[in-house]
Scaffold this active site. Structure first.
Site, PDB file in Angstrom:
ATOM      1  N   CYS A  86       0.829  -1.207   0.000  1.00  0.00           N
ATOM      2  CA  CYS A  86       0.000   0.000   0.000  1.00  0.00           C
ATOM      3  C   CYS A  86       0.864   1.258   0.000  1.00  0.00           C
ATOM      4  O   CYS A  86       1.762   1.388   0.833  1.00  0.00           O
ATOM      5  CB  CYS A  86      -0.899  -0.014   1.243  1.00  0.00           C
ATOM      6  SG  CYS A  86      -1.822   1.520   1.421  1.00  0.00           S
ATOM      7  N   CYS A  92      -1.025   5.729   7.210  1.00  0.00           N
ATOM      8  CA  CYS A  92      -2.440   5.423   7.446  1.00  0.00           C
ATOM      9  C   CYS A  92      -2.620   4.593   8.716  1.00  0.00           C
ATOM     10  O   CYS A  92      -1.808   3.721   9.011  1.00  0.00           O
ATOM     11  CB  CYS A  92      -2.959   4.650   6.231  1.00  0.00           C
ATOM     12  SG  CYS A  92      -4.646   4.089   6.405  1.00  0.00           S
ATOM     13  N   CYS A 175      -7.967   1.699  -1.310  1.00  0.00           N
ATOM     14  CA  CYS A 175      -7.601   0.942  -0.111  1.00  0.00           C
ATOM     15  C   CYS A 175      -7.514  -0.529  -0.503  1.00  0.00           C
ATOM     16  O   CYS A 175      -8.469  -1.099  -1.038  1.00  0.00           O
ATOM     17  CB  CYS A 175      -8.643   1.158   0.978  1.00  0.00           C
ATOM     18  SG  CYS A 175      -8.336   0.128   2.413  1.00  0.00           S
ATOM     19  N   GLN A 299     -21.088  -8.657   9.312  1.00  0.00           N
ATOM     20  CA  GLN A 299     -19.645  -8.923   9.355  1.00  0.00           C
ATOM     21  C   GLN A 299     -18.983  -8.372   8.092  1.00  0.00           C
ATOM     22  O   GLN A 299     -19.554  -8.448   7.007  1.00  0.00           O
ATOM     23  CB  GLN A 299     -19.386 -10.430   9.449  1.00  0.00           C
ATOM     24  CG  GLN A 299     -19.845 -11.052  10.748  1.00  0.00           C
ATOM     25  CD  GLN A 299     -18.920 -10.735  11.929  1.00  0.00           C
ATOM     26  OE1 GLN A 299     -17.904 -10.051  11.787  1.00  0.00           O
ATOM     27  NE2 GLN A 299     -19.282 -11.231  13.093  1.00  0.00           N
ATOM     28  N   TYR A 328     -27.507 -10.816  20.774  1.00  0.00           N
ATOM     29  CA  TYR A 328     -26.790  -9.887  19.885  1.00  0.00           C
ATOM     30  C   TYR A 328     -26.886 -10.438  18.454  1.00  0.00           C
ATOM     31  O   TYR A 328     -25.877 -10.650  17.783  1.00  0.00           O
ATOM     32  CB  TYR A 328     -25.320  -9.718  20.295  1.00  0.00           C
ATOM     33  CG  TYR A 328     -25.117  -9.516  21.781  1.00  0.00           C
ATOM     34  CD1 TYR A 328     -25.236  -8.245  22.342  1.00  0.00           C
ATOM     35  CD2 TYR A 328     -24.832 -10.590  22.625  1.00  0.00           C
ATOM     36  CE1 TYR A 328     -25.061  -8.058  23.712  1.00  0.00           C
ATOM     37  CE2 TYR A 328     -24.661 -10.408  23.982  1.00  0.00           C
ATOM     38  CZ  TYR A 328     -24.771  -9.147  24.525  1.00  0.00           C
ATOM     39  OH  TYR A 328     -24.600  -8.975  25.869  1.00  0.00           O
ATOM     40  N   GLU A 349     -31.865  -8.746  19.893  1.00  0.00           N
ATOM     41  CA  GLU A 349     -31.073  -7.675  19.267  1.00  0.00           C
ATOM     42  C   GLU A 349     -31.679  -6.327  19.641  1.00  0.00           C
ATOM     43  O   GLU A 349     -32.901  -6.176  19.675  1.00  0.00           O
ATOM     44  CB  GLU A 349     -31.072  -7.883  17.742  1.00  0.00           C
ATOM     45  CG  GLU A 349     -30.656  -6.697  16.903  1.00  0.00           C
ATOM     46  CD  GLU A 349     -29.205  -6.253  17.098  1.00  0.00           C
ATOM     47  OE1 GLU A 349     -28.306  -7.100  17.164  1.00  0.00           O
ATOM     48  OE2 GLU A 349     -28.996  -5.027  17.190  1.00  0.00           O
ATOM     49  N   ASP A 397     -22.795 -13.117  20.666  1.00  0.00           N
ATOM     50  CA  ASP A 397     -21.948 -12.453  19.664  1.00  0.00           C
ATOM     51  C   ASP A 397     -21.982 -10.954  19.925  1.00  0.00           C
ATOM     52  O   ASP A 397     -22.480 -10.169  19.106  1.00  0.00           O
ATOM     53  CB  ASP A 397     -22.460 -12.782  18.247  1.00  0.00           C
ATOM     54  CG  ASP A 397     -21.546 -12.234  17.158  1.00  0.00           C
ATOM     55  OD1 ASP A 397     -20.461 -11.710  17.482  1.00  0.00           O
ATOM     56  OD2 ASP A 397     -21.919 -12.328  15.973  1.00  0.00           O
ATOM     57  N   CYS A 424     -15.047 -10.319  18.740  1.00  0.00           N
ATOM     58  CA  CYS A 424     -14.034  -9.595  17.961  1.00  0.00           C
ATOM     59  C   CYS A 424     -13.023  -8.930  18.888  1.00  0.00           C
ATOM     60  O   CYS A 424     -12.237  -8.104  18.445  1.00  0.00           O
ATOM     61  CB  CYS A 424     -14.690  -8.573  17.039  1.00  0.00           C
ATOM     62  SG  CYS A 424     -15.657  -7.357  17.941  1.00  0.00           S
TER      63      CYS A 424
HETATM   64  C1  LIG Z   1     -20.877  -8.161  16.683  1.00  0.00           C
HETATM   65  S1  LIG Z   1     -22.523  -7.797  16.173  1.00  0.00           S
HETATM   66  C2  LIG Z   1     -23.143  -9.413  15.830  1.00  0.00           C
HETATM   67  C3  LIG Z   1     -24.338  -9.498  14.936  1.00  0.00           C
HETATM   68  C4  LIG Z   1     -24.693 -10.862  14.362  1.00  0.00           C
HETATM   69  N1  LIG Z   1     -24.604 -11.921  15.320  1.00  0.00           N
HETATM   70  C5  LIG Z   1     -23.884 -11.166  13.126  1.00  0.00           C
HETATM   71  O1  LIG Z   1     -23.035 -12.071  13.137  1.00  0.00           O
HETATM   72  O2  LIG Z   1     -24.063 -10.484  12.111  1.00  0.00           O
HETATM   73  C6  LIG Z   1     -23.255  -7.315  17.676  1.00  0.00           C
HETATM   74  C7  LIG Z   1     -24.705  -6.965  17.597  1.00  0.00           C
HETATM   75  O3  LIG Z   1     -25.163  -6.683  18.927  1.00  0.00           O
HETATM   76  C8  LIG Z   1     -26.085  -5.630  18.876  1.00  0.00           C
HETATM   77  N2  LIG Z   1     -26.133  -5.076  20.241  1.00  0.00           N
HETATM   78  C9  LIG Z   1     -25.316  -4.152  20.801  1.00  0.00           C
HETATM   79  N3  LIG Z   1     -25.625  -3.971  22.098  1.00  0.00           N
HETATM   80  C10 LIG Z   1     -26.655  -4.819  22.375  1.00  0.00           C
HETATM   81  C11 LIG Z   1     -27.406  -5.109  23.553  1.00  0.00           C
HETATM   82  N4  LIG Z   1     -27.141  -4.492  24.708  1.00  0.00           N
HETATM   83  N5  LIG Z   1     -28.381  -6.028  23.487  1.00  0.00           N
HETATM   84  C12 LIG Z   1     -28.648  -6.680  22.310  1.00  0.00           C
HETATM   85  N6  LIG Z   1     -27.986  -6.422  21.162  1.00  0.00           N
HETATM   86  C13 LIG Z   1     -26.989  -5.520  21.190  1.00  0.00           C
HETATM   87  C14 LIG Z   1     -25.574  -4.734  17.789  1.00  0.00           C
HETATM   88  O4  LIG Z   1     -26.584  -3.907  17.275  1.00  0.00           O
HETATM   89  C15 LIG Z   1     -25.070  -5.769  16.770  1.00  0.00           C
HETATM   90  O5  LIG Z   1     -26.092  -6.108  15.867  1.00  0.00           O
END
Ligand SMILES: C[S@@+](CC[C@H](N)C(=O)[O-])C[C@H]1O[C@@H](n2cnc3c(N)ncnc32)[C@H](O)[C@@H]1O
Length: 472
Positions: A86, A92, A175, A299, A328, A349, A397, A424
């Site tokens: 890059c 960057c 990028c 993702q 989540y 969610e 997640d 993550c």
């Molecule tokens: C890392 S992402 C994972 C989404 C999904 N499992 C995927 O693989 O696409 C985390 C998710 O948690 C949601 N989130 C954040 N805080 C939260 C909470 N307190 N309760 C429920 N969901 C939440 C976010 O909006 C997001 O969609």
């Protein structure tokens, strides 16, 4: 004289000073992928230096327990060192590891997870599998969100990425970790916005209009989305801008406008409206079709997401009769993967738009055994547990900050046989797995997946299993 834990007696002047040129041997990499080497008992952090290298550096900052330095010359290079492809890599803040070969990156990421489990979670002896990499670790990102600034001489607009630890924009035309369509969309969108004389946002004065342009490309359908994020309620010439963008980049099926009037580092504000086209793009993963709205989480690396989700499904070890709760759940991606092998899946969610996407996605794929609850996991799960809901498997997640203790305590009350945790952030993963261990869940295995090649980030999925006989 006491020792301060860095091998250096208290009360002495630091062994290095700002501006000093040093020769260092690099001993390891930090969790930000900086090289680290000792100088007179002080740890010196050097971005872009690799373990085993001897480097000449200039000290830029001296603190009590560490110093920072800029790399001047690599006098003894690592055999794993590469020439970064890059052209803006040196300035960057987007990538941290282009100078390390693929094998080195994967070993580093496996080490990040192992180290976090041991150091932060006190979880010794957990099996951490080698990180799974990509065959071609470039052009993988499906989402770009570039801050906007005035172009050279105040003419037009440029977008890019901030230099590390600053808000100084490094203009980026192409990028190398982005899907090529995102680069094209960003360049065209900025050119058009500049032509319509839309003023760039000025962070210092909190003035101007256009803060960010967000581009989202897809792998399977080829559809793309652009979102203009403004400080102001209006996006000048919005429809013309959208029409011209769609004409120049025909893959764009959705142009949206998000308003973020606050002084904040958070990119998106609360109000989003469709300017032209459809309010979503569609992507296909693992044979399932997903609709993704402008503010829904998805993702960023579709190829590695399939790897990650299939490992999560393996860990869930479903036989067809189980009830699963996914916390989540975003747009329902993992829930739909799991639903093919479970009796019933419930996703939880907090973002309403994502829940709407999840419901639509279940319908789109003809999946009838999933449902989604809108609300924060820390409220919904304790309610489910109090209501006597049973689940054999819970999937977590969460965002980078991990799970609130209340969520994990409610998982303990639900007493699933298996907990699958997708993360993550190795630090919060380690913390939460340690909390689950306190609730009677033994961590069986962790699989890191390199979702973010060339950067210091890593994704991981963990399996924790309820130990027989554990009393609460
Ligand atoms: C890392 S992402 C994972 C989404 C999904 N499992 C995927 O693989 O696409 C985390 C998710 O948690 C949601 N989130 C954040 N805080 C939260 C909470 N307190 N309760 C429920 N969901 C939440 C976010 O909006 C997001 O969609």
């Amino acid at each position: 004289m006491s020792d301060r834990g860095n091998g250096r007696p208290a009360g002495r002047d630091p062994p290095v000073r700002r501006g000093q040129i040093l020769e260092l041997e690099i001993k390891g990499l930090t969790h930000d992928a900086d090289g680290v080497g000792p100088a007179g008992g002080l740890a010196v952090f050097v971005p872009r230096a690799l373990p085993g290298e001897v480097v000449r550096v200039r000290v830029t900052e001296v603190r009590k327990n560490h110093a920072r330095a800029r790399l001047l010359e690599v006098t003894r290079p690592s055999p794993r060192r590469l020439e970064p492809p890059c052209p803006v890599y040196a300035e960057c803040g987007g990538c941290q590891l282009q100078h390390l070969n693929a094998r080195g990156q994967l070993e580093y990421k496996t080490g990040l997870v192992t180290d976090a489990l041991r150091r932060l979670g006190g979880l010794d002896g957990v099996v951490v599998r080698p990180a799974i990499g990509m065959e071609d670790p470039w052009r993988y990102r499906n989402k770009a969100q570039f801050p906007v600034a005035a172009g050279p001489g105040g003419r037009g607009l440029v977008g890019g990425i901030y230099a590390r630890g600053t808000h100084r924009l490094v203009p980026v035309n192409e990028c190398l970790i982005q899907h090529p369509l995102n680069n094209t969309m960003l360049q065209v969108a900025l050119e058009l916005a500049g032509r319509h004389r839309i003023a760039p946002y000025d962070e210092d004065g909190h003035t101007g209009v256009l803060r960010h342009v967000l581009a989202r490309a897809t792998r399977a359908t080829g559809e793309a989305m652009a979102v203009f994020v403004t400080r102001t309620r209006d996006l000048p010439a919005a429809r013309d801008l959208a029409r011209e963008l769609m004409a120049r980049v025909p893959q764009v099926v959705c142009v949206a406008h998000n308003t973020n009037p606050r002084r904040t580092n958070v990119i998106l504000g609360e109000r989003t409206r469709l300017v032209l086209g459809r309010p979503y793009v569609e992507e296909v993963l693992g044979g399932l079709r997903f609709r993704i709205s402008p503010t829904s989480f998805f993702q960023v690396n579709p190829a590695q997401t399939e790897v990650l989700y299939s490992r999560a499904v393996d860990y869930a070890a479903l036989g067809g009769g189980e009830t699963v709760v996914e916390l989540y759940s975003g747009i329902g991606a993992i829930s739909l993967f799991l639903a093919r092998r479970a009796a019933r899946v419930t996703g939880v969610e907090v973002v309403p738009e994502a829940v709407r996407d999840a419901v639509a996605n279940a319908r789109l794929n003809g999946v009838a055994n999933v449902s989604f609850i809108e609300g924060p996991a820390e409220r919904v799960l304790p309610e489910l547990a109090a209501g006597g809901v049973r689940a054999e498997v819970v999937v977590l997640d969460p965002p980078r900050r991990g799970c609130e203790p209340r969520v994990l305590e409610a998982v303990g009350r639900l007493r699933p046989d298996r907990v699958v945790y997708v993360s993550c952030n190795p630090a919060t993963l380690a913390r939460d797995l340690a909390r689950l261990a306190g609730l009677g869940y033994r961590v069986r295995e962790v699989q890191p997946v390199d979702m973010f090649p060339q950067t210091a980030h890593v994704e991981a999925v963990a399996l924790a299993v309820r130990e027989e006989g554990h009393r609460r």
